[in-house]
Motif scaffolding. Structure first.
Motif, mmCIF file in Angstrom:
data_model
loop_
_atom_site.group_PDB
_atom_site.id
_atom_site.type_symbol
_atom_site.label_atom_id
_atom_site.label_comp_id
_atom_site.label_asym_id
_atom_site.label_seq_id
_atom_site.Cartn_x
_atom_site.Cartn_y
_atom_site.Cartn_z
ATOM 1 N N UNK A 1 0.798 -1.231 0.000
ATOM 2 C CA UNK A 1 0.000 0.000 0.000
ATOM 3 C C UNK A 1 0.825 1.272 0.000
ATOM 4 N N UNK A 2 2.099 1.205 0.355
ATOM 5 C CA UNK A 2 2.920 2.415 0.436
ATOM 6 C C UNK A 2 3.925 2.527 -0.711
ATOM 7 N N UNK A 3 3.862 1.612 -1.662
ATOM 8 C CA UNK A 3 4.719 1.695 -2.839
ATOM 9 C C UNK A 3 4.025 2.556 -3.883
ATOM 10 N N UNK A 4 4.615 3.703 -4.194
ATOM 11 C CA UNK A 4 3.953 4.660 -5.093
ATOM 12 C C UNK A 4 4.409 4.443 -6.536
ATOM 13 N N UNK A 5 4.163 3.222 -6.994
ATOM 14 C CA UNK A 5 4.477 2.818 -8.354
ATOM 15 C C UNK A 5 3.312 2.013 -8.901
ATOM 16 N N UNK A 6 2.927 2.328 -10.149
ATOM 17 C CA UNK A 6 1.895 1.560 -10.836
ATOM 18 C C UNK A 6 2.415 1.256 -12.230
ATOM 19 N N UNK A 7 2.848 0.025 -12.461
ATOM 20 C CA UNK A 7 3.406 -0.307 -13.763
ATOM 21 C C UNK A 7 4.572 0.624 -14.091
ATOM 22 N N UNK A 8 4.506 1.344 -15.233
ATOM 23 C CA UNK A 8 5.619 2.218 -15.614
ATOM 24 C C UNK A 8 5.582 3.600 -14.951
ATOM 25 N N UNK A 9 4.590 3.857 -14.122
ATOM 26 C CA UNK A 9 4.389 5.185 -13.520
ATOM 27 C C UNK A 9 4.924 5.172 -12.093
ATOM 28 N N UNK A 10 5.766 6.148 -11.746
ATOM 29 C CA UNK A 10 6.379 6.161 -10.414
ATOM 30 C C UNK A 10 6.442 7.577 -9.846
ATOM 31 N N UNK A 11 6.157 7.684 -8.544
ATOM 32 C CA UNK A 11 6.220 8.942 -7.792
ATOM 33 C C UNK A 11 7.198 8.749 -6.643
ATOM 34 N N UNK A 12 8.099 9.701 -6.460
ATOM 35 C CA UNK A 12 9.141 9.558 -5.447
ATOM 36 C C UNK A 12 9.341 10.868 -4.708
ATOM 37 N N UNK A 13 9.283 10.829 -3.388
ATOM 38 C CA UNK A 13 9.586 11.997 -2.559
ATOM 39 C C UNK A 13 11.092 11.996 -2.299
ATOM 40 N N UNK A 14 11.791 12.979 -2.823
ATOM 41 C CA UNK A 14 13.238 13.079 -2.655
ATOM 42 C C UNK A 14 13.566 13.841 -1.378
ATOM 43 N N UNK A 15 12.921 14.975 -1.181
ATOM 44 C CA UNK A 15 13.064 15.790 0.023
ATOM 45 C C UNK A 15 11.684 16.331 0.358
ATOM 46 N N UNK A 16 11.074 15.901 1.459
ATOM 47 C CA UNK A 16 9.684 16.261 1.747
ATOM 48 C C UNK A 16 9.414 17.758 1.645
ATOM 49 N N UNK A 17 8.355 18.078 0.903
ATOM 50 C CA UNK A 17 7.846 19.444 0.717
ATOM 51 C C UNK A 17 8.812 20.348 -0.043
ATOM 52 N N UNK A 18 9.836 19.730 -0.669
ATOM 53 C CA UNK A 18 10.787 20.532 -1.437
ATOM 54 C C UNK A 18 11.090 19.932 -2.813
ATOM 55 N N UNK A 19 11.398 18.650 -2.854
ATOM 56 C CA UNK A 19 11.824 18.017 -4.100
ATOM 57 C C UNK A 19 11.090 16.690 -4.271
ATOM 58 N N UNK A 20 10.408 16.508 -5.393
ATOM 59 C CA UNK A 20 9.747 15.237 -5.715
ATOM 60 C C UNK A 20 10.043 14.891 -7.167
ATOM 61 N N UNK A 21 9.879 13.618 -7.485
ATOM 62 C CA UNK A 21 10.260 13.110 -8.799
ATOM 63 C C UNK A 21 9.075 12.379 -9.425
#
Length: 385
Positions: free
Chosen positions: A88-108
């Motif tokens: 439930x906490x893996x923010x990936x769906x197939x080829x789509x991915x969301x990544x928090x690099x630095x909270x509230x500053x940098x995301x990918x």
């Protein structure tokens, strides 16, 4: 009796619990509970724009997302859906991915190469101003709460690359802007409309106008700030309601709020695309802050392809199996037929001039205008959501 406690996840190691449950569960059984991120990155010249969204529907055991590109009137979109458990906490769906690099500053935001469409990207959002919470969305219909939602937005720049049809374009922070928002709660427009509920929707005699627009602003000396422009205007025979939100957002966290926003915008009468115009802003101290809004190009990612308001009978949060990936390429989204299929709301690339603040900026404007408005040249027959 089975122990009525949700399964443990890695997040339960932290000291962040707020209810007597594990992080695998939410505090309501409502199937429309959603946690969602939505983002865009755009070249300032309007030549390209990327769209990204990821949604988690805990009570549906679903995570889904979309990623795509708008280039003029053309749009390519990839959508994916998966079974939420056991990750439930893996923010990936197939080829789509969301990544928090630095909270509230940098995301990918990442779209890997895939078989659905010849597009891939990897863009990193870097904030210019702090994230700002919007007013809570709380909607009620008769006796039922239909939405109880918290959202924050943030404005910044983008870096990375995008590839379409084998051609790669570099994304640089001096030539691209990026905006994002993150929301969670009981949400509207999740799943197929229930057939056994009282019909909802706006009467044909009513009209609705809205924009939601985070804008990155730059002054001649290189200093930056952001504008957030949001209004909802609903009207009809004997009824008028207006809601205004936003203001001037500074890098140090200060927000100077609007007292009012009065739109003087024009729209294409056929597909209802925003053409641009003026916004007459009034600050809390009563001073005027006129803004000029220009639509940079025909580029603008239609969120309907990400299932906002549905697409071809498909909806957010629907069960599509363990993993399902699909997509389409639309050569011209501006035709009347495609405009209605994809709905009005889209991430429109705009340029804003702010003479009082001394800045010129670029950002994302999501517009909707429904109903008839003779002053705008809009007829009831041409109306659609």
């Amino acid at each position: 009796m089975t122990n009525p406690i949700g399964p443990l996840t890695a997040a339960d190691e932290g000291f962040h619990h707020q209810v007597a449950e594990t992080f695998a569960t939410v505090a309501t059984t409502d199937p429309s509970w959603t946690e969602k991120v939505c983002a865009m990155a755009a070249a300032r010249d309007g030549s390209l724009q990327l769209g990204f969204g990821l949604g988690k529907y805990t009570n549906r055991n679903v995570m889904d997302g979309y990623a795509g590109l708008s280039r003029g009137v053309e749009q390519l979109t990839v959508r994916a859906s998966r079974r939420l458990s056991p990750e439930p906490h893996t923010t990936t769906v197939g080829p789509i991915r969301y990544e928090v690099v630095e909270p509230l500053k940098v995301v990918r935001f990442v779209l890997e190469a895939n078989e659905a469409q010849p597009i891939a990207f990897d863009w990193t959002f870097e904030a210019v101003v702090p994230a700002v919470c919007e007013d809570r969305t709380h909607n009620r219909r008769a006796y039922r709460t239909t939405a109880d939602l918290v959202r924050y937005h943030q404005t910044g720049v983008a870096s990375g690359w995008v590839e379409v049809d084998g051609e790669r374009t570099e994304i640089t922070p001096d030539t691209w802007v990026s905006t994002r928002d993150h929301s969670w709660g009981t949400r509207y427009d999740v799943g197929a409309p229930a057939a056994d509920l009282e019909p909802a929707g706006m009467p044909a005699s009513m009209s609705f106008r809205m924009i939601w627009a985070p804008i990155l602003m730059e002054r001649g000396d290189g200093s930056r700030y952001a504008l957030f422009l949001h209004y909802q205007i609903t009207g009809g025979p004997g009824f008028a309601q207006k809601r205004v939100m936003g203001g001037v957002e500074h890098p140090d966290g200060r927000v100077e709020e609007w007292a009012d926003l009065v739109p003087d915008l024009s729209y294409d009468p056929v597909n209802r695309r925003l053409r641009g115009g003026k916004l007459h802003a009034t600050m809390a101290d009563g001073s005027a802050r006129p803004l000029q809004l220009e639509v940079v190009s025909a580029t603008g990612f239609h969120l309907g392809a990400g299932l906002y308001f549905g697409l071809d009978g498909r909806h957010h949060g629907e069960w599509r199996g363990d993993l399902h990936v699909e997509g389409e390429r639309i050569a011209d989204c501006s035709t009347p037929e495609q405009a209605r299929r994809l709905h009005q709301i889209r991430d429109t690339v705009v340029r804003v001039t702010d003479p009082v603040g001394g800045g010129v900026g670029w950002g994302n404007c999501q517009p909707i205008v429904t109903g008839a408005d003779p002053a705008l040249g809009l007829t009831a027959e041409s109306s659609f959501m």
